[in-house]
Write an enzyme that holds these catalytic residues in place. Structure first.
Site, short mmCIF file in Angstrom:
data_model
loop_
_atom_site.label_atom_id
_atom_site.label_comp_id
_atom_site.label_asym_id
_atom_site.label_seq_id
_atom_site.Cartn_x
_atom_site.Cartn_y
_atom_site.Cartn_z
N LYS A 1 -19.15 2.13 -11.63
CA LYS A 1 -20.28 2.34 -9.70
C LYS A 1 -19.44 1.66 -9.00
CE LYS A 1 -24.81 4.03 -10.07
NZ LYS A 1 -26.30 4.20 -9.68
N GLU B 1 -10.69 -0.84 -10.83
CA GLU B 1 -11.24 -1.86 -11.21
C GLU B 1 -12.32 -2.50 -10.82
OE1 GLU B 1 -14.09 -2.07 -12.64
OE2 GLU B 1 -13.73 -1.67 -15.32
N ASP B 2 -13.53 -3.43 -9.93
CA ASP B 2 -14.23 -4.01 -9.57
C ASP B 2 -13.46 -4.78 -9.78
OD1 ASP B 2 -15.50 -3.40 -11.59
OD2 ASP B 2 -17.24 -3.51 -9.57
N ASP C 1 -13.81 -8.42 -16.66
CA ASP C 1 -14.49 -10.10 -16.92
C ASP C 1 -14.18 -10.90 -18.25
OD1 ASP C 1 -16.93 -11.59 -16.80
OD2 ASP C 1 -18.02 -10.75 -17.24
N LEU D 1 -12.83 -5.92 -21.94
CA LEU D 1 -13.75 -5.04 -22.49
C LEU D 1 -13.19 -3.85 -22.20
CD1 LEU D 1 -16.18 -7.50 -25.01
CD2 LEU D 1 -13.82 -6.90 -25.53
N PHE E 1 -21.50 -14.99 -11.61
CA PHE E 1 -22.32 -13.30 -11.61
C PHE E 1 -21.98 -13.73 -9.17
CE2 PHE E 1 -24.53 -9.72 -11.29
CZ PHE E 1 -24.10 -9.04 -12.51
N ARG F 1 -25.24 -3.50 -3.61
CA ARG F 1 -23.87 -2.63 -3.20
C ARG F 1 -22.97 -2.68 -2.53
NH1 ARG F 1 -22.79 -1.29 -8.58
NH2 ARG F 1 -24.37 -0.47 -10.24
P1 5GP Z 1 -15.80 -6.48 -18.23
O1 5GP Z 1 -15.97 -5.69 -19.62
O2 5GP Z 1 -14.22 -7.09 -18.23
O3 5GP Z 1 -16.53 -7.11 -19.26
O4 5GP Z 1 -16.92 -6.37 -17.60
C1 5GP Z 1 -16.29 -5.75 -16.42
C2 5GP Z 1 -17.96 -4.91 -15.47
O5 5GP Z 1 -18.94 -5.76 -15.60
C3 5GP Z 1 -17.80 -4.50 -14.54
O6 5GP Z 1 -17.03 -3.41 -14.53
C4 5GP Z 1 -18.65 -4.75 -13.51
O7 5GP Z 1 -19.16 -3.49 -13.23
C5 5GP Z 1 -19.42 -5.50 -14.96
N1 5GP Z 1 -19.10 -7.42 -14.30
C6 5GP Z 1 -18.77 -8.13 -14.79
N2 5GP Z 1 -18.66 -9.03 -14.36
C7 5GP Z 1 -19.48 -9.08 -12.98
C8 5GP Z 1 -20.58 -9.27 -11.52
O8 5GP Z 1 -19.88 -10.77 -11.91
N3 5GP Z 1 -21.15 -9.19 -10.95
C9 5GP Z 1 -21.30 -7.89 -10.96
N4 5GP Z 1 -22.24 -7.21 -10.64
N5 5GP Z 1 -20.55 -7.53 -12.32
C10 5GP Z 1 -19.90 -7.86 -13.16
#
Ligand code: 5GP
Length: 174
Positions: free
Chosen positions: A41, A97-98, A101, A104, A150, A163
């Protein structure tokens, strides 16, 4: 325990950067079959603004993902909860993508979409947290690099809250 919302990136700074990204993308996708893929989302606000900053014909698709993790971390096991509505063969896919992190989630989505034979696949992320990288992924268009915190707001949640905050913020508990 009280929570304090501290702004990290203001609404004005986000709007300016999204406009710049939109202009750059428009310049590079002229004459192509652009499809923005909004990863739900968290990317819904960013995608809505970015799409309006790209002055080109395009399709917009929505992909529902759930990543299994503990608390505020992800395991990288990604479940598709809502797939694209149409095939993407021969199209120019831009995954929106938002935040990236660990990397993955986007790595998994790149692998998945490559099996569907698009003409090209690129990635656009509003935020990147390089300190937490577990897998290197190409980020073709990036809004901002941030420290390891975060963040919430502008589509990003904390337990489904925040959100609708217009800025990117950090929740401080005290
Ligand atoms: P990744 O797979 O790159 O570790 O994580 C991607 C997803 O983890 C993002 O699309 C998001 O939904 C969530 N995420 C990672 N870091 C944050 C953060 O600092 N805040 C929030 N709200 N979601 C995060």
């Amino acid at each position: 325990m009280t929570q304090r919302i501290v702004t990290l990136i203001s609404e004005t700074d986000i709007a300016k950067r999204v406009k710049e990204l939109g202009a750059q993308i428009a310049g590079e996708y002229k004459g192509k079959n652009l499809v923005l893929v909004c990863v739900l989302k968290g990317s819904f606000v960013f995608t809505a603004d970015l799409a309006r900053a790209i002055d080109l014909p395009m399709r917009i698709e929505f992909l529902g993902v759930r990543s299994y993790g503990e608390g505020t971390s992800t395991s990288g096991v990604v479940q598709i909860t809502q797939d694209l509505s149409r095939p993407i063969e021969g199209e120019d896919i831009l995954i929106v993508e938002d935040i990236i992190d660990t990397g993955l989630t986007i790595a998994h989505l790149l692998d998945l979409f490559r099996t569907r034979h698009p003409n090209s696949i690129k990635t656009c992320a509003l935020l990147h947290k390089p300190a937490r990288t577990r897998i290197q992924v190409p980020i073709d268009y990036l809004g901002f690099t941030i420290e390891d915190a975060f963040v919430v707001g502008y589509g990003l949640d904390w337990a489904e809250k925040y959100r609708n905050l217009p800025s990117i913020s950090v929740v401080e508990s005290g």
